[in-house]
Design an enzyme around this catalytic site. Structure first.
Site, mmCIF file in Angstrom:
data_model
loop_
_atom_site.group_PDB
_atom_site.id
_atom_site.type_symbol
_atom_site.label_atom_id
_atom_site.label_comp_id
_atom_site.label_asym_id
_atom_site.label_seq_id
_atom_site.Cartn_x
_atom_site.Cartn_y
_atom_site.Cartn_z
ATOM 1 N N HIS A 1 26.976 36.744 50.601
ATOM 2 C CA HIS A 1 27.818 36.739 49.400
ATOM 3 C C HIS A 1 27.200 35.800 48.366
ATOM 4 O O HIS A 1 27.339 34.584 48.455
ATOM 5 C CB HIS A 1 29.227 36.276 49.761
ATOM 6 C CG HIS A 1 30.258 36.480 48.687
ATOM 7 N ND1 HIS A 1 29.938 36.816 47.382
ATOM 8 C CD2 HIS A 1 31.613 36.403 48.728
ATOM 9 C CE1 HIS A 1 31.065 36.923 46.673
ATOM 10 N NE2 HIS A 1 32.089 36.682 47.465
ATOM 11 N N HIS B 1 30.392 36.008 42.330
ATOM 12 C CA HIS B 1 31.771 35.597 41.996
ATOM 13 C C HIS B 1 32.001 34.097 41.845
ATOM 14 O O HIS B 1 33.132 33.639 41.929
ATOM 15 C CB HIS B 1 32.772 36.157 43.035
ATOM 16 C CG HIS B 1 32.716 37.655 43.182
ATOM 17 N ND1 HIS B 1 33.447 38.344 44.116
ATOM 18 C CD2 HIS B 1 32.011 38.597 42.511
ATOM 19 C CE1 HIS B 1 33.191 39.640 44.025
ATOM 20 N NE2 HIS B 1 32.311 39.823 43.046
ATOM 21 N N GLY C 1 35.018 38.125 53.532
ATOM 22 C CA GLY C 1 34.094 37.003 53.573
ATOM 23 C C GLY C 1 34.377 36.152 54.807
ATOM 24 O O GLY C 1 35.533 35.831 55.099
ATOM 25 N N TYR D 1 30.894 31.578 43.866
ATOM 26 C CA TYR D 1 30.885 30.775 45.090
ATOM 27 C C TYR D 1 29.526 30.089 45.252
ATOM 28 O O TYR D 1 28.690 30.134 44.343
ATOM 29 C CB TYR D 1 31.243 31.664 46.294
ATOM 30 C CG TYR D 1 32.644 32.223 46.184
ATOM 31 C CD1 TYR D 1 33.754 31.394 46.333
ATOM 32 C CD2 TYR D 1 32.862 33.567 45.893
ATOM 33 C CE1 TYR D 1 35.046 31.896 46.214
ATOM 34 C CE2 TYR D 1 34.148 34.075 45.765
ATOM 35 C CZ TYR D 1 35.242 33.233 45.932
ATOM 36 O OH TYR D 1 36.511 33.727 45.796
ATOM 37 N N GLN E 1 30.444 39.948 55.883
ATOM 38 C CA GLN E 1 30.018 39.335 54.627
ATOM 39 C C GLN E 1 29.951 37.831 54.846
ATOM 40 O O GLN E 1 30.969 37.179 55.072
ATOM 41 C CB GLN E 1 30.957 39.639 53.465
ATOM 42 C CG GLN E 1 30.320 39.135 52.155
ATOM 43 C CD GLN E 1 31.252 39.052 50.986
ATOM 44 O OE1 GLN E 1 32.382 38.552 51.111
ATOM 45 N NE2 GLN E 1 30.813 39.514 49.830
ATOM 46 N N PRO F 1 34.165 44.024 50.651
ATOM 47 C CA PRO F 1 34.632 42.844 51.388
ATOM 48 C C PRO F 1 35.900 42.292 50.759
ATOM 49 O O PRO F 1 35.935 42.067 49.547
ATOM 50 C CB PRO F 1 33.476 41.849 51.248
ATOM 51 C CG PRO F 1 32.707 42.306 50.050
ATOM 52 C CD PRO F 1 32.895 43.789 49.969
ATOM 53 N N MET F 2 36.938 42.092 51.555
ATOM 54 C CA MET F 2 38.200 41.572 51.009
ATOM 55 C C MET F 2 38.806 40.520 51.923
ATOM 56 O O MET F 2 39.258 40.826 53.029
ATOM 57 C CB MET F 2 39.185 42.719 50.788
ATOM 58 C CG MET F 2 38.884 43.501 49.524
ATOM 59 S SD MET F 2 40.018 44.876 49.277
ATOM 60 C CE MET F 2 39.504 45.988 50.581
ATOM 61 N N THR F 3 38.821 39.310 51.398
ATOM 62 C CA THR F 3 39.450 38.185 52.094
ATOM 63 C C THR F 3 40.924 38.481 52.312
ATOM 64 O O THR F 3 41.624 38.855 51.383
ATOM 65 C CB THR F 3 39.323 36.927 51.220
ATOM 66 O OG1 THR F 3 37.945 36.603 51.153
ATOM 67 C CG2 THR F 3 40.101 35.764 51.793
HETATM 68 C C1 LIG Z 1 42.467 40.833 48.310
HETATM 69 C C2 LIG Z 1 41.041 40.795 47.843
HETATM 70 C C3 LIG Z 1 40.140 39.946 48.487
HETATM 71 C C4 LIG Z 1 38.797 39.916 48.084
HETATM 72 N N1 LIG Z 1 37.909 39.144 48.776
HETATM 73 C C5 LIG Z 1 36.582 39.243 48.534
HETATM 74 C C6 LIG Z 1 35.626 38.626 49.380
HETATM 75 O O1 LIG Z 1 35.945 37.992 50.407
HETATM 76 N N2 LIG Z 1 34.315 38.767 49.055
HETATM 77 C C7 LIG Z 1 33.908 39.478 47.972
HETATM 78 O O2 LIG Z 1 32.705 39.572 47.719
HETATM 79 N N3 LIG Z 1 34.804 40.085 47.161
HETATM 80 C C8 LIG Z 1 36.110 40.016 47.436
HETATM 81 N N4 LIG Z 1 37.011 40.735 46.672
HETATM 82 C C9 LIG Z 1 36.500 41.629 45.632
HETATM 83 C C10 LIG Z 1 36.311 43.037 46.215
HETATM 84 O O3 LIG Z 1 35.263 43.077 47.156
HETATM 85 C C11 LIG Z 1 35.992 44.060 45.107
HETATM 86 O O4 LIG Z 1 34.759 43.731 44.504
HETATM 87 C C12 LIG Z 1 37.076 44.118 44.061
HETATM 88 O O5 LIG Z 1 38.354 44.198 44.645
HETATM 89 C C13 LIG Z 1 36.878 45.312 43.134
HETATM 90 O O6 LIG Z 1 37.034 46.494 43.855
HETATM 91 P P1 LIG Z 1 38.400 47.369 43.702
HETATM 92 O O7 LIG Z 1 38.629 47.450 42.235
HETATM 93 O O8 LIG Z 1 38.053 48.685 44.350
HETATM 94 O O9 LIG Z 1 39.486 46.631 44.410
HETATM 95 C C14 LIG Z 1 38.355 40.744 47.030
HETATM 96 C C15 LIG Z 1 39.274 41.573 46.389
HETATM 97 C C16 LIG Z 1 40.594 41.627 46.794
HETATM 98 C C17 LIG Z 1 41.547 42.580 46.114
#
Ligand SMILES: Cc1cc2nc3c(=O)[nH]c(=O)nc-3n(C[C@H](O)[C@H](O)[C@H](O)COP(=O)(O)O)c2cc1C
Length: 368
Positions: free
Chosen positions: A167, A170, A60, A172, A102, A26-28
């Site tokens: 979620h 982290h 998210g 939250y 998410q 999940p990536m915001t």
């Molecule tokens: C731009 C960005 C936005 C993220 N947003 C969320 C999110 O909304 N929810 C969440 O649980 N983790 C979020 N994360 C964490 C990622 O889900 C992931 O756990 C983290 O990037 C590690 O994975 P990676 O090393 O493959 O990038 C975000 C990470 C990035 C880079």
């Protein structure tokens, strides 16, 4: 040279059938104008489905509470936004993908200068240890928030999503209840033990389970680390981890998404050494449930540095392959590598490692 075949075994659990073991983390992105996902968001996810991602987890997306998000471009998962989400899941399904939202509440965290219209809320009106911010939730706030988590999970199923993830990681809202640094309550929502502080999460999971029925798969994302403190830990021993996770599984969690910044870091090295099981490995061993690992897969740097503009180069997948072959965990989530390259999975399957691009921080600025 390891082969990546193990990543391409199908996965099946509780009706969730995936063609491979790779999950989009999940990536915001903060790119839903007015909180409404539109065609650009649907196309972004379609490209990942076409790129052979086994399971896409959405950015998210927040529940129906007055201050449940900390950035204006974060999509809602209620009201008019649900029509947009329906477009997203239909688009992903048409491209052969599987997906879950998410479901999120950002608690009292801050992501910049922006403030929601209502005051932020959290278990004890803290954003970190000794750091006041916003309102302490009343009993009525807590009950309404739990109901809103349940409603969102029910909507995920109704719209046709394949799974829903809560979620709980982290730092939250859900994690602010878990953490002794932000939960100082002396009522039934707090307490000295992780088991006591897990009650909010347990009730949110129960509400989600009640809304989706017995057969719809539910994922819960958890982390030891917090954005407020990377070294924080909720469970310092396997016994504490059991007290934390077992009630959550009992409440209805099917798959645990165990978030780490680097997947190869051992969770309890004092027990099984520097090459020991990671968080997802221990969560699986302790609960017997399938787990998802995550953290810097295929990349040289970790993700929080990415927000500071740090790029990451592509790195080999051998360590991941070895752990997957040992069945330490069942699925692996990939974040930034997939944010920068929708075809990352297809390239890995084709053995085209020379074409893996790594992560470019400039890609955060648009939906590539
Ligand atoms: C731009 C960005 C936005 C993220 N947003 C969320 C999110 O909304 N929810 C969440 O649980 N983790 C979020 N994360 C964490 C990622 O889900 C992931 O756990 C983290 O990037 C590690 O994975 P990676 O090393 O493959 O990038 C975000 C990470 C990035 C880079």
């Amino acid at each position: 040279m390891s082969t990546t075949e193990t990543l391409f075994r199908p996965f099946s659990h509780k009706g969730l059938e995936l063609k491979n073991r790779i999950v989009m983390a999940p990536m915001t992105r903060g790119m839903a104008p007015e909180g409404l996902p539109g065609a650009a968001n649907a196309e972004y996810y379609r490209r990942r489905a076409e790129g052979e991602v086994g399971l896409i987890l959405s950015e998210g997306t927040v529940i129906d509470r007055p201050a449940s998000r900390n950035l204006p471009g974060i999509p809602f998962f209620h009201g008019a936004a649900l029509e947009g989400w329906k477009q997203v899941i239909d688009t992903v399904h048409a491209a052969g993908g599987k997906m879950g939202p998410q479901i999120w509440h950002t608690g009292s965290t801050r992501a910049g200068e922006w403030e929601p219209e209502a005051p932020v809320e959290s278990p004890s009106g803290l954003v970190g240890p000794g750091e006041p911010r916003g309102n302490t939730m009343t009993e009525a706030d807590i009950e309404a928030t739990i109901a809103a988590f349940g409603k969102a999970a029910g909507d995920a199923k109704r719209l046709g999503f394949d799974v829903a993830e809560l979620h709980g990681a982290h730092g939250y809202l859900i994690d602010q209840f878990f953490w002794s640094g932000t939960n100082l309550r002396d009522d039934a929502w707090g307490g000295a033990t992780i088991a006591e502080r897990s009650r909010f999460a347990v009730e949110a999971v129960r509400a989600a389970r009640a809304a989706v029925g017995p057969d719809f798969p539910l994922i819960l994302r958890l982390s030891q680390w917090k954005q407020q403190d990377y070294t924080a830990r909720l469970a310092a021993t396997p016994q504490e981890m059991e007290q934390w996770l077992a009630p959550l599984v009992e409440a209805g969690v099917d798959i645990i998404h165990a978030s780490q910044r680097r997947f190869w870091e051992p969770e309890f090295p004092e027990i099984d050494g520097e090459e020991g099981l990671n968080f997802a490995g221990w969560a699986k061993k302790i609960t017997g449930q399938p787990t998802i690992s995550v953290g810097s897969v295929g990349l040289s740097g970790e993700f929080l540095a990415a927000f500071g503009g740090q790029a990451s180069e592509a790195t080999p997948l051998d360590k991941l392959v070895r752990r997957m072959e040992n069945e330490e965990f069942d699925l692996i989530a990939v974040g930034r590598a997939l944010l920068s390259d929708a075809d990352w999975v297809a390239k890995v399957r084709a053995g085209a490692s020379d074409q893996l691009r790594g992560f470019n921080a400039a890609d955060l600025a648009e939906l590539v």
